[in-house]
Design a protein around this motif. Structure first.
Motif, PDB file in Angstrom:
ATOM      1  N   GLN A 156       0.833  -1.195   0.000  1.00 49.94           N
ATOM      2  CA  GLN A 156       0.000   0.000   0.000  1.00 49.94           C
ATOM      3  C   GLN A 156       0.874   1.254   0.000  1.00 49.94           C
ATOM      4  O   GLN A 156       0.590   2.217  -0.722  1.00 49.94           O
ATOM      5  N   LEU A 206      -9.967   5.879   1.401  1.00 50.84           N
ATOM      6  CA  LEU A 206     -10.360   4.505   1.719  1.00 50.84           C
ATOM      7  C   LEU A 206     -11.341   4.426   2.889  1.00 50.84           C
ATOM      8  O   LEU A 206     -11.310   3.492   3.671  1.00 50.84           O
ATOM      9  N   TYR A 238       0.833   4.296  -2.800  1.00 49.63           N
ATOM     10  CA  TYR A 238       0.646   5.700  -2.444  1.00 49.63           C
ATOM     11  C   TYR A 238       1.853   6.535  -2.840  1.00 49.63           C
ATOM     12  O   TYR A 238       1.717   7.671  -3.282  1.00 49.63           O
TER      13      TYR A 238
END
Length: 94
Positions: free
Chosen positions: A2, A22, A6
């Protein structure tokens, strides 16, 4: 992974939704965070991930589920440190 995604988003687009992202229907119009705030958040999440990896190594039963490093905690920690270095280099230019 993740943090990698990002990092790629912030490098490509600049300011992105990060702290409000999210959240599903709780935040339909998330606020955009500046690059510096996103980089600092990513560094913190990578530090937390490294601590978690050191405290909880992969169980041998789940190593086949890891398609990237086959459950090697050492390789995941090296990956996280490399990503932190990349973020810190880019953060120095923001």
């Amino acid at each position: 992974m993740q943090a990698l995604l990002y990092q790629q988003l912030v490098d490509t687009y600049g300011n992105i939704p990060y702290s409000d992202a999210l959240q599903g229907v709780k935040s339909l119009a998330p606020k955009f965070d500046d690059q510096k705030a996103v980089y600092e958040g990513l560094i913190k999440s990578l530090d937390d991930a490294i601590v978690d990896l050191k405290a909880n190594p992969f169980a041998s039963a789940f190593t086949s589920a890891d398609i990237v490093f086959r459950g090697s905690t050492t390789k995941w920690i090296k990956f996280a440190n490399s990503l932190k270095l990349r973020i810190l280099i880019r953060q120095s230019k923001v």
